[in-house]
Design an enzyme around this catalytic site. Structure first.
Site, PDB file in Angstrom:
ATOM      1  N   SER A  35       0.769  -1.079   0.013  1.00  0.00           N
ATOM      2  CA  SER A  35       0.099  -0.134  -0.115  1.00  0.00           C
ATOM      3  C   SER A  35       0.814   1.257   0.063  1.00  0.00           C
ATOM      4  CB  SER A  35      -0.855  -0.017   1.181  1.00  0.00           C
ATOM      5  OG  SER A  35      -2.027  -0.532   1.092  1.00  0.00           O
ATOM      6  N   HIS A  68      -3.103   0.483  -4.837  1.00  0.00           N
ATOM      7  CA  HIS A  68      -2.810  -0.913  -5.157  1.00  0.00           C
ATOM      8  C   HIS A  68      -2.809  -0.944  -6.687  1.00  0.00           C
ATOM      9  CE1 HIS A  68      -3.198  -1.571  -1.066  1.00  0.00           C
ATOM     10  NE2 HIS A  68      -2.516  -2.547  -1.323  1.00  0.00           N
ATOM     11  N   HIS A  94      -5.589  -9.307  -2.151  1.00  0.00           N
ATOM     12  CA  HIS A  94      -5.444  -9.572  -1.044  1.00  0.00           C
ATOM     13  C   HIS A  94      -6.669 -10.517  -0.599  1.00  0.00           C
ATOM     14  CE1 HIS A  94      -3.797  -5.609  -1.006  1.00  0.00           C
ATOM     15  NE2 HIS A  94      -3.030  -6.004   0.057  1.00  0.00           N
ATOM     16  N   TYR A  96      -8.695 -10.404   1.891  1.00  0.00           N
ATOM     17  CA  TYR A  96     -10.017  -9.798   2.359  1.00  0.00           C
ATOM     18  C   TYR A  96     -11.070  -9.099   1.188  1.00  0.00           C
ATOM     19  CZ  TYR A  96      -7.218  -5.310   1.654  1.00  0.00           C
ATOM     20  OH  TYR A  96      -6.576  -4.088   1.273  1.00  0.00           O
ATOM     21  N   GLU A  97     -10.123  -9.293   0.036  1.00  0.00           N
ATOM     22  CA  GLU A  97     -11.179  -8.850  -1.277  1.00  0.00           C
ATOM     23  C   GLU A  97     -11.745  -9.897  -1.741  1.00  0.00           C
ATOM     24  OE1 GLU A  97      -8.662  -6.318  -4.183  1.00  0.00           O
ATOM     25  OE2 GLU A  97      -6.882  -7.324  -2.984  1.00  0.00           O
ATOM     26  N   ALA A 124       2.152  -2.197   4.358  1.00  0.00           N
ATOM     27  CA  ALA A 124       1.942  -1.045   5.371  1.00  0.00           C
ATOM     28  C   ALA A 124       1.173  -1.821   6.868  1.00  0.00           C
ATOM     29  CB  ALA A 124       0.949  -0.061   4.831  1.00  0.00           C
ATOM     30  N   MET A 231      -2.615  -7.275   6.980  1.00  0.00           N
ATOM     31  CA  MET A 231      -3.744  -8.047   6.196  1.00  0.00           C
ATOM     32  C   MET A 231      -2.917  -8.805   4.869  1.00  0.00           C
ATOM     33  SD  MET A 231      -6.923  -5.620   6.401  1.00  0.00           S
ATOM     34  CE  MET A 231      -7.359  -4.498   7.703  1.00  0.00           C
ATOM     35  N   SER A 232      -1.562  -8.743   5.043  1.00  0.00           N
ATOM     36  CA  SER A 232      -0.946  -9.560   3.687  1.00  0.00           C
ATOM     37  C   SER A 232       0.215 -10.070   4.032  1.00  0.00           C
ATOM     38  CB  SER A 232      -0.715  -8.166   2.479  1.00  0.00           C
ATOM     39  OG  SER A 232       0.376  -7.682   2.946  1.00  0.00           O
ATOM     40  N   ASN A 255       0.448   3.486  11.179  1.00  0.00           N
ATOM     41  CA  ASN A 255      -0.154   3.854  12.189  1.00  0.00           C
ATOM     42  C   ASN A 255      -0.111   3.137  13.425  1.00  0.00           C
ATOM     43  OD1 ASN A 255      -2.005   1.923  10.219  1.00  0.00           O
ATOM     44  ND2 ASN A 255      -2.908   1.780  12.523  1.00  0.00           N
ATOM     45  N   HIS A 289      -7.803   4.161   6.561  1.00  0.00           N
ATOM     46  CA  HIS A 289      -7.023   3.961   5.249  1.00  0.00           C
ATOM     47  C   HIS A 289      -6.133   5.338   4.542  1.00  0.00           C
ATOM     48  CE1 HIS A 289      -5.764   1.385   1.978  1.00  0.00           C
ATOM     49  NE2 HIS A 289      -6.335   2.369   0.969  1.00  0.00           N
TER      50      HIS A 289
HETATM   51 CL1  6GU Z   1      -3.943  -1.302  12.513  1.00  0.00          CL
HETATM   52  N1  6GU Z   1      -4.156  -3.403  11.088  1.00  0.00           N
HETATM   53  C1  6GU Z   1      -4.386  -4.004  10.188  1.00  0.00           C
HETATM   54  N2  6GU Z   1      -4.779  -5.260   9.985  1.00  0.00           N
HETATM   55  N3  6GU Z   1      -3.653  -3.594   8.785  1.00  0.00           N
HETATM   56  C2  6GU Z   1      -3.105  -2.615   8.842  1.00  0.00           C
HETATM   57  C3  6GU Z   1      -2.967  -1.613   9.974  1.00  0.00           C
HETATM   58  C4  6GU Z   1      -3.817  -2.229  11.070  1.00  0.00           C
HETATM   59  N4  6GU Z   1      -2.427  -0.534   9.719  1.00  0.00           N
HETATM   60  C5  6GU Z   1      -2.154  -0.720   8.276  1.00  0.00           C
HETATM   61  N5  6GU Z   1      -2.381  -1.974   7.783  1.00  0.00           N
END
Ligand code: 6GU
Length: 314
Positions: A35, A68, A94, A96-97, A124, A231-232, A255, A289
């Site tokens: 990302s 992406h 991903h 999740y998609e 990310a 998530m990847s 973050n 995001h």
């Molecule tokens: Cl806080 N969680 C997840 N699952 N994926 C992220 C994230 C947090 N920050 C960027 N990607």
């Protein structure tokens, strides 16, 4: 019978080989851009390079996420005297998609059949380790495959011995020599630049998403030993190791995942506040995001020089 992942990846490789100039058709290194990290494409040398949109490549799954783009870039990286043939994957499919684990790892298998020896993955991620700051880089040294442990595993099903063994070990998944190269490269970068950005080594927790974690989930992941969450990447690493590729992976901390305890509505300091004041109080550390893409922009330049320095030494 439906064609196997091996046959489908083979078909894709055949298509690409027919279209690519010979000098680019045998990449030794693959770089997967997470990302907001598509700027990594700028580290590919000018001149001979070929770009393919995923949608124009047979069998390639398409990513639908903002930030992406979805393209393959074949080229070289590093000095003219010793250019390293590479393939960049800008954007990924991903889980999740709605993609299957097989689709989410298809590109990794294409890399294997193209002859890639080393795969460098970036993403990310949310920081769980309280020592980490937004914008820091984490060189992964282990993972928690949470989705995999409960059955959403990319190697579930009949094993294809043409890729690798039935029960591959993952205790050595994160190549220590490549990690040493990463530390060396990071030191060199830090000497030329005054920013306070740090590189850590840490453990990545893979969750399926697409929701960000609750406060309680963040505490759980931290207690399980995770430093970052995302998530990847882990499905790709599993498939890459199964097929014997060397793996190096970096997370950009975009973050801070919330570690503060869940707020009790009857806490004395919250009484008499307006909804706006309460929202403000609760939004500290909430993931979104836009924030993820923004931190990516500022740190992407460091990530680019890091990857370029490492690839130049391979
Ligand atoms: Cl806080 N969680 C997840 N699952 N994926 C992220 C994230 C947090 N920050 C960027 N990607």
């Amino acid at each position: 019978m439906a064609p196997s992942p091996y046959d489908r990846a083979g078909e894709t490789v055949e298509f690409l080989r027919q279209k690519l100039p010979e000098s680019l058709a045998q990449p030794r290194v693959a770089v997967v851009c997470g990302s907001g990290l598509g700027g990594l494409a700028e580290t590919v040398n000018e001149g001979v390079r070929e770009t393919w949109e995923y949608k124009d490549v047979p069998n390639f799954p398409i990513s639908t996420v903002a930030g992406h783009a979805g393209k393959l870039i074949f080229g070289t990286m590093g000095p003219q005297s010793n250019p390293v043939p590479v393939v960049l994957l800008v954007g990924r499919a991903h889980f999740y998609e709605g993609h299957s684990m097989e689709a989410a790892t298809f590109a990794t298998r294409v890399c294997k059949l193209l002859g890639v020896e080393t795969i460098i993955l970036t993403n990310a991620a949310g920081g769980l380790n309280p020592e980490y700051n937004v914008g820091d880089v984490v060189c992964l040294n282990d993972h928690l495959n949470l989705a995999g442990l409960v059955g959403e595993h990319p190697l579930r099903g009949p094993n294809d011995d043409k890729f690798g063994p039935r029960f591959p070990p993952l205790s050595d998944a994160y190549d220590i020599v490549l990690r040493q190269l990463a530390h060396k490269a990071w030191k060199e970068i830090r000497q030329q630049d005054a920013s306070q950005r740090r590189m850590h080594e840490g453990v990545y927790a893979f969750v399926s998403g697409p929701t960000y974690e609750t406060r309680a989930e963040c505490r759980m992941l931290r207690n399980l030993g995770a430093d970052v969450v995302g998530m990847s990447t882990v499905p790709e690493i599993v498939v890459a190791r199964h097929a014997g590729m060397r793996v190096l992976a970096f997370s950009l901390v975009t973050n801070s995942a919330v570690l503060e305890p869940t707020v009790r509505a009857d806490a004395p300091e919250l009484q008499g506040l307006s909804r706006e004041q309460l929202d403000e109080y609760l939004s500290r550390g909430k993931a979104n995001h836009e924030e993820v893409l923004d931190a990516g922009k500022q740190a992407a330049v460091d990530m680019q020089s890091l990857v370029l320095r490492i690839v130049s030494e391979l």
